[in-house]
Design an enzyme around this catalytic site. Structure first.
Site, short mmCIF file in Angstrom:
data_model
loop_
_atom_site.label_atom_id
_atom_site.label_comp_id
_atom_site.label_asym_id
_atom_site.label_seq_id
_atom_site.Cartn_x
_atom_site.Cartn_y
_atom_site.Cartn_z
N CYS A 2 -5.33 1.16 -69.44
CA CYS A 2 -4.39 0.19 -69.96
C CYS A 2 -3.01 0.82 -70.10
O CYS A 2 -2.86 1.95 -70.54
CB CYS A 2 -4.80 -0.38 -71.32
SG CYS A 2 -6.39 -1.17 -71.33
N ARG A 27 -2.79 2.64 -64.56
CA ARG A 27 -3.63 2.84 -65.75
C ARG A 27 -4.68 1.74 -65.92
O ARG A 27 -5.54 1.82 -66.81
CB ARG A 27 -2.76 2.89 -67.00
CG ARG A 27 -1.74 3.99 -66.98
CD ARG A 27 -0.89 3.95 -68.22
NE ARG A 27 -1.64 4.22 -69.41
CZ ARG A 27 -1.85 5.43 -69.91
NH1 ARG A 27 -1.33 6.48 -69.32
NH2 ARG A 27 -2.55 5.59 -71.00
N TRP A 74 -7.38 -2.37 -68.30
CA TRP A 74 -8.61 -1.84 -67.72
C TRP A 74 -9.69 -2.21 -68.73
O TRP A 74 -9.73 -1.65 -69.83
CB TRP A 74 -8.51 -0.33 -67.54
CG TRP A 74 -9.68 0.27 -66.81
CD1 TRP A 74 -9.84 0.40 -65.47
CD2 TRP A 74 -10.86 0.83 -67.41
NE1 TRP A 74 -11.05 1.00 -65.19
CE2 TRP A 74 -11.69 1.28 -66.36
CE3 TRP A 74 -11.30 1.00 -68.71
CZ2 TRP A 74 -12.93 1.89 -66.58
CZ3 TRP A 74 -12.54 1.60 -68.94
CH2 TRP A 74 -13.33 2.04 -67.87
N ASN A 100 -3.92 -0.20 -76.19
CA ASN A 100 -4.59 0.69 -75.24
C ASN A 100 -5.53 1.57 -76.05
O ASN A 100 -5.08 2.25 -76.97
CB ASN A 100 -3.53 1.53 -74.51
CG ASN A 100 -4.09 2.75 -73.81
OD1 ASN A 100 -3.43 3.76 -73.69
ND2 ASN A 100 -5.30 2.67 -73.33
N GLY A 101 -6.82 1.52 -75.75
CA GLY A 101 -7.78 2.34 -76.51
C GLY A 101 -9.01 1.53 -76.84
O GLY A 101 -9.25 0.49 -76.23
N GLU A 486 -15.61 17.63 -54.22
CA GLU A 486 -14.36 16.88 -54.34
C GLU A 486 -14.16 15.95 -53.14
O GLU A 486 -13.72 14.81 -53.29
CB GLU A 486 -13.20 17.88 -54.50
CG GLU A 486 -11.80 17.29 -54.50
CD GLU A 486 -11.54 16.25 -55.59
OE1 GLU A 486 -12.36 16.09 -56.50
OE2 GLU A 486 -10.51 15.56 -55.48
N LYS A 490 -13.74 11.94 -53.45
CA LYS A 490 -12.55 11.25 -52.92
C LYS A 490 -12.97 10.09 -52.03
O LYS A 490 -12.42 9.01 -52.09
CB LYS A 490 -11.72 12.27 -52.14
CG LYS A 490 -10.26 12.11 -52.16
CD LYS A 490 -9.54 12.69 -53.36
CE LYS A 490 -10.11 12.36 -54.67
NZ LYS A 490 -9.57 13.04 -55.81
N GLU A 493 -14.67 7.17 -54.16
CA GLU A 493 -13.83 6.41 -55.09
C GLU A 493 -12.81 5.51 -54.40
O GLU A 493 -12.44 4.48 -54.95
CB GLU A 493 -13.13 7.33 -56.10
CG GLU A 493 -12.05 8.20 -55.53
CD GLU A 493 -11.37 9.08 -56.58
OE1 GLU A 493 -11.22 8.64 -57.71
OE2 GLU A 493 -11.00 10.21 -56.22
N HIS A 509 -33.42 21.68 -49.70
CA HIS A 509 -34.30 21.38 -50.83
C HIS A 509 -34.34 19.89 -51.15
O HIS A 509 -34.75 19.50 -52.24
CB HIS A 509 -33.86 22.18 -52.07
CG HIS A 509 -33.92 23.66 -51.85
ND1 HIS A 509 -35.10 24.34 -51.76
CD2 HIS A 509 -32.94 24.57 -51.63
CE1 HIS A 509 -34.85 25.62 -51.53
NE2 HIS A 509 -33.54 25.79 -51.44
N LYS A 608 -6.28 5.47 -63.85
CA LYS A 608 -5.82 6.84 -63.71
C LYS A 608 -6.11 7.69 -64.93
O LYS A 608 -6.50 8.84 -64.83
CB LYS A 608 -4.32 6.80 -63.43
CG LYS A 608 -3.70 8.15 -63.15
CD LYS A 608 -4.05 8.63 -61.77
CE LYS A 608 -3.52 10.00 -61.46
NZ LYS A 608 -4.32 10.61 -60.39
C1 F6R Z 1 -10.62 11.42 -59.17
C2 F6R Z 1 -9.92 11.40 -60.42
C3 F6R Z 1 -10.70 11.49 -61.67
C4 F6R Z 1 -9.98 12.40 -62.67
C5 F6R Z 1 -10.71 12.38 -64.02
C6 F6R Z 1 -10.06 13.32 -65.01
O1 F6R Z 1 -9.73 11.34 -58.09
O2 F6R Z 1 -8.73 11.29 -60.46
O3 F6R Z 1 -11.98 11.95 -61.43
O4 F6R Z 1 -9.92 13.69 -62.15
O5 F6R Z 1 -10.71 11.09 -64.54
O6 F6R Z 1 -8.74 12.98 -65.25
P1 F6R Z 1 -7.73 14.02 -65.83
O7 F6R Z 1 -7.54 15.10 -64.85
O8 F6R Z 1 -6.48 13.24 -66.08
O9 F6R Z 1 -8.33 14.54 -67.10
#
Ligand code: F6R
Length: 613
Positions: A2, A27, A74, A100-101, A486, A490, A493, A509, A608
């Site tokens: 949010c 956000r 969100w 937000n929260g 990673e 990527k 997501e 395994h 984000k």
């Molecule tokens: C994936 C991604 C998330 C963040 C995770 C932690 O691309 O962006 O997995 O890495 O939500 O966020 P931060 O780094 O802001 O604590």
């Protein structure tokens, strides 16, 4: 999670708020809304979907007014729809609130309020909060500032809120606990937002509201701040360093692509001023007072989530391999609930792009209670984690707006490398030769990344071959095992293709059973590290008909004969290879997602900054 924006001054609030919401859309983007105050009262406009949908909905409405608040959501409590979108109104319609929260005890408050005659329209915790404020305002016959304070004393959870009142068009109230909020100070006007991006265009003077603080923001007066416990606070005004260009797309079609291509510069920015050009000595100003503590720590416990957790795994390899300091890497969300053993000789290091991730913050709070030393590696300057920790280093990657983390990951690895070799050097666990070798290589990383980015067209063609796959397996070993994790994250997501990352040797395994001639397997097979072992893993995949995309060192001939596609990266020390091998995987995911018609900057269900548990 949010984004919230507020404006009070003499300008028209609506365009400022809409522009701000667009900047904060990373956000959350399942619904959006605004409240505008004018002589007729409070106009509330809300719509399901993105800020553009709200704009379309509001297009033929008169949104005149010089005070307003806006929200991009969100969803946590209640499905994303128009009713659950913020702002929410009090029962009498006179107060409007954005939040937000999460209000954790919202249900018990709601039941109490229902028993006192309140009725609710939405399923949200936020509507309960605005009713609670209304309740105290009426019961205690106090002004809004005091009513907000009284209400927040009954709230458990996290919040950043702005509340405005019908008929009061020069003032609103903001408060925060656990969710970020800053106030921009203009001439006869104030801006409030979840981060600096909606503010930077108008003013550089800001106040970061502290945890548990409430601000009365009147356009004609100085800021009036007090704590929930009713103690007055003097606002601490800081200068914003953010530039406007940094938060715009700059000619790229998406923030994600811009941020991938920015990485050579981001790495330079992360390294800037940290390696002495003559002596090659490393200075990490933010942790210099804690170096002894880190060197002598029983353990470093890294806490993080998602991509930052993957960077943490690379940190584990670096610290153990080079500095011989024992490291544990924990999912912050698990760590805090499993009664972990932490003592005063432990260093707990949180890695976070946003610096606001609720689980990472909570893990730090727990470690603080147990007396550990707290460190942070964060990107967002002034965010909650740097405020909570004893010391830390910023990544200086600049704003990362695309929801999928790219340059933040790369620069987190840079900072971890600097920390690890600094400690290794101090402890004498690596030779001077090795130290200089790593520093020299680090300084070459930006141009090597640049070289990989030139392979964008080749990677796009490979993406076209695999865009319709339904499953992917990513394999890597040693330093490149976290890169495999990673790469898989990527892809899933942003393209919504199922993908798994595995240590290459673990494949036999279990996951090997998945391999057939439909299954794409991305394998990191660079020359240094466990090359021969990875070659055997490649043979195992080939024997089962899997389609191989290999990330290889420039000039490699052996893997080329086995793999269906090879993407070359420049030769590099094994310890630093994730900085290179991760780049083609970002581009591969990006192109596949784009070809599947996905919104790479705002993937579904994600946000984000994950400020809820
Ligand atoms: C994936 C991604 C998330 C963040 C995770 C932690 O691309 O962006 O997995 O890495 O939500 O966020 P931060 O780094 O802001 O604590």
């Amino acid at each position: 999670m949010c984004g919230i924006v507020g404006y009070v001054g003499d300008k028209q609030a609506y365009p400022i708020i809409i522009k701000g919401l667009k900047r904060l859309e990373y956000r959350g983007y399942d619904s959006a809304g605004v409240s505008i105050g004018n002589k007729d009262g409070i106009l509330v406009l809300k719509e399901k979907g993105k800020v553009a949908d709200l704009e379309a909905y509001a297009a033929d409405r008169d949104s005149t007014g010089s005070i307003g608040i806006g929200h991009t959501r969100w969803a946590t409590h209640g499905v994303p729809n128009q009713v659950n979108a913020h702002p929410h109104l009090s029962g009498d319609g006179k107060l409007s609130l954005i939040h937000n929260g999460i209000i954790e005890n919202y249900d018990s408050i709601k039941q109490t309020l229902i028993s006192k005659g309140h009725t609710f329209k939405s399923d949200t915790d936020t509507e309960v909060l605005v009713h609670l404020i209304e309740y105290f305002k009426e019961k205690e016959q106090v002004n809004l500032f005091e009513a907000v304070r009284l209400a927040l004393n009954h709230v458990v959870g996290a919040y950043a809120i702005i509340v405005m009142e019908q008929g009061i068009n020069n003032e609103f109230i903001a408060a925060r606990k656990g969710s970020p909020l800053l106030i921009g100070i203009g001439k006869g006007e104030y801006f409030v937002a979840s981060d600096a991006s909606p503010i930077v265009e108008y003013t550089r003077e800001v106040v970061y509201l502290g945890d548990g603080e409430i601000a009365r923001i009147n356009k004609d007066e100085e800021l009036d701040i007090k704590t929930i416990a009713n103690m007055s606070k003097t606002p601490f005004i800081e200068e914003l360093e953010l530039s406007l260009e940094a938060i715009e797309k700059g000619g790229f079609s998406s923030f994600m692509l811009k941020e991938i291509f920015e990485q050579p510069k981001s790495v330079i920015d992360t390294l800037r001023g940290r390696i002495n050009p003559e002596t090659k000595e490393i200075t990490l100003g933010g942790i210099s007072d804690y170096e002894q503590k880190i060197m002598n720590a029983d353990r470093i416990i890294i806490v993080a989530c998602g991509t930052s957790w993957h960077a943490g795994l690379i940190g584990e390899y670096l610290f153990e391999d080079l500095a011989r300091i024992s490291v544990e890497v924990e999912y912050a969300s698990e760590f805090r609930y499993r009664n972990p053993i932490i003592n005063e000789n432990d260093v707990v290091l949180a890695i976070s792009q946003s610096g606001e991730t609720a689980d990472s913050l909570a893990a730090l709070e727990l470690a603080k209670e147990k007396g550990a030393t707290l460190l942070g590696i964060c990107n967002v300057v002034g965010s909650s984690i740097p405020r909570l920790t004893h010391a830390g280093s910023y990544t200086h990657a600049g704003p990362e707006i695309g929801v999928a983390s790219t340059k933040a990951f790369t620069t987190q690895i840079i900072v971890l490398t600097l920390m690890a070799i600094k400690m290794a050097h101090k402890k004498g666990t690596i030779t001077m030769k090795k130290y200089h070798e790593i520093i020299t290589e680090l300084e070459l990383i930006p141009e090597k990344i640049e070289k990989i980015l030139k392979k964008n067209d080749q990677i796009e063609k490979i993406a076209a071959e695999f865009k319709d796959a339904t499953n992917f397996l990513y394999l890597g070993r040693g330093y490149n095992f976290p890169v495999a994790l990673e790469g898989a994250l990527k892809l899933k997501e942003i393209s919504y293709i199922h993908a798994e990352g595995y240590p290459a040797a673990e494949m036999k395994h279990g996951p090997i059973a998945l391999i057939d001639d439909e299954m794409p397997i991305v394998i990191i097979a660079t020359k240094k590290g466990n090359y021969d072992k990875v070659l055997s893993n490649i043979q195992e995949v080939k024997a089962r008909g899997g389609r191989l995309i290999a990330i290889v060192t420039e000039g490699d001939k052996t893997v080329k004969e086995l793999a269906d596609y090879c993407i070359e990266v420049p030769d590099c020390l094994d310890e630093l290879s994730p900085l290179l091998t991760n780049i083609p995987l970002q581009l591969l995911s990006y192109h596949i997602a784009l070809m599947r018609g996905c919104n790479v900057d705002m993937p579904r269900n994600l946000a984000k900054s994950v400020t809820v548990e």
